[in-house]
Design an enzyme around this catalytic site. Structure first.
Site, PDB file in Angstrom:
ATOM      1  N   VAL A  36       0.827  -1.205   0.000  1.00  0.00           N
ATOM      2  CA  VAL A  36       0.000   0.000   0.000  1.00  0.00           C
ATOM      3  C   VAL A  36       0.860   1.253   0.000  1.00  0.00           C
ATOM      4  CG1 VAL A  36      -0.249   0.000   2.537  1.00  0.00           C
ATOM      5  CG2 VAL A  36      -1.943   1.176   1.122  1.00  0.00           C
ATOM      6  N   ALA A  37       1.984   1.239   0.726  1.00  0.00           N
ATOM      7  CA  ALA A  37       2.840   2.426   0.798  1.00  0.00           C
ATOM      8  C   ALA A  37       3.543   2.670  -0.532  1.00  0.00           C
ATOM      9  CB  ALA A  37       3.865   2.263   1.926  1.00  0.00           C
ATOM     10  N   GLU A 137     -11.372  -3.682  16.722  1.00  0.00           N
ATOM     11  CA  GLU A 137     -10.260  -4.582  17.011  1.00  0.00           C
ATOM     12  C   GLU A 137      -9.608  -4.167  18.325  1.00  0.00           C
ATOM     13  OE1 GLU A 137      -7.608  -4.764  13.702  1.00  0.00           O
ATOM     14  OE2 GLU A 137      -9.122  -5.523  12.323  1.00  0.00           O
ATOM     15  N   HIS A 257       1.954 -11.143  17.018  1.00  0.00           N
ATOM     16  CA  HIS A 257       0.492 -11.221  16.967  1.00  0.00           C
ATOM     17  C   HIS A 257       0.043 -12.336  17.907  1.00  0.00           C
ATOM     18  CE1 HIS A 257      -3.617 -11.395  15.571  1.00  0.00           C
ATOM     19  NE2 HIS A 257      -3.393 -10.322  14.830  1.00  0.00           N
ATOM     20  N   ARG A 306      -2.388  -5.540  21.615  1.00  0.00           N
ATOM     21  CA  ARG A 306      -1.810  -6.834  21.267  1.00  0.00           C
ATOM     22  C   ARG A 306      -0.711  -7.298  22.207  1.00  0.00           C
ATOM     23  NH1 ARG A 306      -1.577  -6.226  14.659  1.00  0.00           N
ATOM     24  NH2 ARG A 306      -3.809  -6.571  14.326  1.00  0.00           N
ATOM     25  N   HIS A 367       5.050 -10.657  13.990  1.00  0.00           N
ATOM     26  CA  HIS A 367       4.038 -10.106  13.089  1.00  0.00           C
ATOM     27  C   HIS A 367       4.425  -8.773  12.458  1.00  0.00           C
ATOM     28  CE1 HIS A 367       0.106  -9.421  11.402  1.00  0.00           C
ATOM     29  NE2 HIS A 367      -0.132  -8.365  12.161  1.00  0.00           N
ATOM     30  N   ARG A 402       2.275  -1.223  17.965  1.00  0.00           N
ATOM     31  CA  ARG A 402       1.327  -0.719  16.973  1.00  0.00           C
ATOM     32  C   ARG A 402      -0.112  -1.026  17.353  1.00  0.00           C
ATOM     33  NH1 ARG A 402      -1.149  -3.140  12.330  1.00  0.00           N
ATOM     34  NH2 ARG A 402      -0.044  -5.074  12.784  1.00  0.00           N
TER      35      ARG A 402
END
Length: 578
Positions: A36-37, A137, A257, A306, A367, A402
């Site tokens: 995407v970046a 989430e 994760h 997380r 992750h 994150r």
């Protein structure tokens, strides 16, 4: 002591051993990576009239973005706001987020998502209102996760961007492993060298000459034995940047994760992810007796950030001597599983587990790298002309951990900011780059698995001074052996994709372990068993790392004075020349 070959100002003088480039391309901008970046940056640069070339390690749609299941977080829903998104991000980042960077992310994010939709990405919408359907989430107090195809958000974003790149006629070089940065005599970016794997228009080692290079190479999850990352995620961008003289930061904060499908204690390589969104829809974490062990550990229970959930799982596993816990979503029923989580359902069934009728065995796995190549708010690194965005970068957004689904948004927002910076500047011709001797030893191909074993044993979810010391010694042993063979006997491993990747993995592994040893506290996703508490007085600060320009084996690790990043001053940071 050993000194590198003479190279551009600010460079370490270290390069991967590789044949001389046999072909070349000229461009205004070269983008390395096609998630995407990378593709967002390429589209924006090309739209502004810049000659843009995209270089990617596999196919255009084979990066980490396509594996993103949960979605993209943005304050798009009624009752939500960028300020609330900011608060949740800062909490997850455990005191180390750059608040200005986070504020940019959450305020520019909603419009960036809308522009992504204009590019062609189709998100799931409510059948009643037609509005984007938002889910929740871990760490989010609001429903703000936009998703596509139930749990195939990354695949849809990748599809839309790849189609847009093709439609725009942007030149691409696929199956190409980037090797090193080309720099002029003043240390300014002049392009990259790369190796194309396979026959085609370009084959073997070549070069793309450009005054601006955007690193969007993704993560480094393959440094561990078990990861959710694809096999191409070998830290190539971070290693390239370090060799070019750039600074990296926060590499010790690797997010594990919490819910990855457990395939056995000896499973290696990419493991199937069981998205955070499954817990967001009401799945419960239970032990072998069916007890919900996260209740009472955090106000959000299974939806805690997380790092907290991963630690909760690991503690329960230790208490019970178990190899995994379970995620129980049998109450969803077959229809919800088939419609909302078809990808996860298929992955589980492919491994003999039916989530409709039985709990899913899960355990944490590597992750996401919260740290990376240090940038400013325009994505500029400490090497002029070199930019970084996405997982390879450290923008300050993620801090020590994150927040779920902020990664796609970060790649989107900062890619746009980089393109704006590049397209508002005039770059003069700066030559093809100064030849630099290949002075860094290559690791043999088999070292990849040894590095993964060392890192999993010594620098995984649970760390201690003893485990990290053992890891550091083992990694230094691999490096010293290869360096001695090169300098004493003139021998190094045969140049090739496997040896280049193993060498990059060793580079990022050494940095990660050095930073993890230095940070004597537990914060975010960095968990030190021998220092179980967060220590804001001593450690609410970042660790900035670079390779020494005078001693090839040395890593220079310098803590910042506060939680704020120092300004990015290309090639001139005397505080780090120690």
């Amino acid at each position: 002591m050993s000194t590198p070959g003479r190279g551009p100002a600010g460079s370490t003088g270290i390069r991967l051993h590789a044949p001389a480039p046999g072909w070349s391309l000229d461009a205004d901008v070269v983008v390395v990576g096609s998630g995407v970046a990378g593709l967002t940056a390429a589209l924006r640069c090309a739209a502004a009239g810049r000659r843009t070339v995209v270089v990617t390690k596999a196919r255009l749609d084979d990066g980490s973005t396509r594996w993103a299941q949960g979605g993209i977080a943005a304050a798009l829903g009624e009752g939500d706001s960028p300020e609330q998104h900011l608060d949740d991000t800062l909490v997850a980042g455990a005191g180390l987020c750059d608040e200005e960077a986070v504020r940019l992310l959450v305020t520019e994010g909603p419009d960036a998502v809308r522009r992504l939709i204009d590019t062609g990405a189709v998100f799931d919408t409510s059948t009643e209102t037609g509005e984007i359907e938002l889910t929740r989430e871990g760490g989010h107090h609001r429903r703000r996760i936009a998703h596509a195809g139930g749990d195939a958000t990354g695949a849809e974003i990748s599809r839309a961007l790849v189609e847009a790149v093709h439609a725009a006629g942007i030149e691409t070089v696929e199956n190409a492993l980037v090797l090193d940065l080309l720099q002029d005599a003043q240390g300014r970016t002049a392009g990259v060298t790369l190796h194309v794997m396979g026959e085609g228009q370009h084959d073997g080692v070549g070069a793309v000459h450009a005054p601006a290079v955007i690193l969007a190479t993704g993560g480094m999850g393959q440094v561990f034995s078990a990861t959710t990352n694809p096999s191409v995620s070998t830290g190539d961008g971070v290693a390239l940047a370090l060799r070019a003289g750039a600074e990296v930061s926060d590499l010790e904060f690797v997010q594990f994760h919490p819910t990855v499908l457990f395939l056995g204690p000896d499973a290696e390589g990419q493991q199937p992810l069981v998205s955070e969104a499954v817990r967001g829809e009401g799945a419960h974490l239970v032990d072998g007796d069916g007890v919900r062990f996260m209740v009472g550990q955090h106000e959000l229970a299974e939806l805690a950030p997380r790092d907290i959930v991963a630690k909760g799982i690991m503690r329960r596993m230790q208490e019970q001597g178990a190899q995994h816990m379970y995620l129980d979503a049998r109450h969803f029923g077959a229809r919800m599983w088939e419609q909302r989580f078809p990808t996860i359902l298929a992955a589980c069934r492919a491994h003999g587990i039916d989530p409709v009728t039985e709990p899913i065995p899960v355990a944490p796995a590597a992750h996401y790298a919260s740290g990376g190549v240090r940038t400013d708010l325009q994505g500029r690194t400490t090497v002029p002309g070199l930019y970084a965005c996405g997982e390879v970068a450290c923008t300050g957004v993620h801090g020590a951990n994150r927040l779920a689904s902020n990664s796609l948004l970060e790649g989107l927002v900062f890619a746009e900011r980089i393109a704006e910076d590049i397209t508002t500047q005039e770059y003069g011709g700066n030559g093809p780059g100064v030849p630099v001797p290949s002075t860094g030893p290559l690791q043999p191909a088999g070292a990849r698995y040894e590095i993964q074993r060392i890192m999993t044993d010594g620098a995984g979810v649970l760390r201690s001074a003893r485990s990290l010391e053992a890891a550091a010694e083992a990694l230094e042993g691999l490096y010293a052996t290869a360096l001695n063979d090169l300098e004493a006997h003139g021998k190094t491993a045969e140049p090739g994709v496997d040896t280049w990747e193993a060498t990059n993995l060793l580079c990022v592994a050494r940095v990660l372990v050095a930073a993890a040893r230095r940070r004597e506290e537990t914060r975010g996703c960095h968990w030190r068993e021998d220092h179980p508490d967060r220590d804001d007085a001593r450690w609410r600060r970042h660790l900035v790392v670079r390779l020494s320009a005078t001693e090839r084996r040395a890593l220079v690790v310098v803590p910042t004075d506060s939680a704020d990043f120092p300004s990015v001053h290309p090639l001139s940071n005397p505080s780090l020349e120690q």
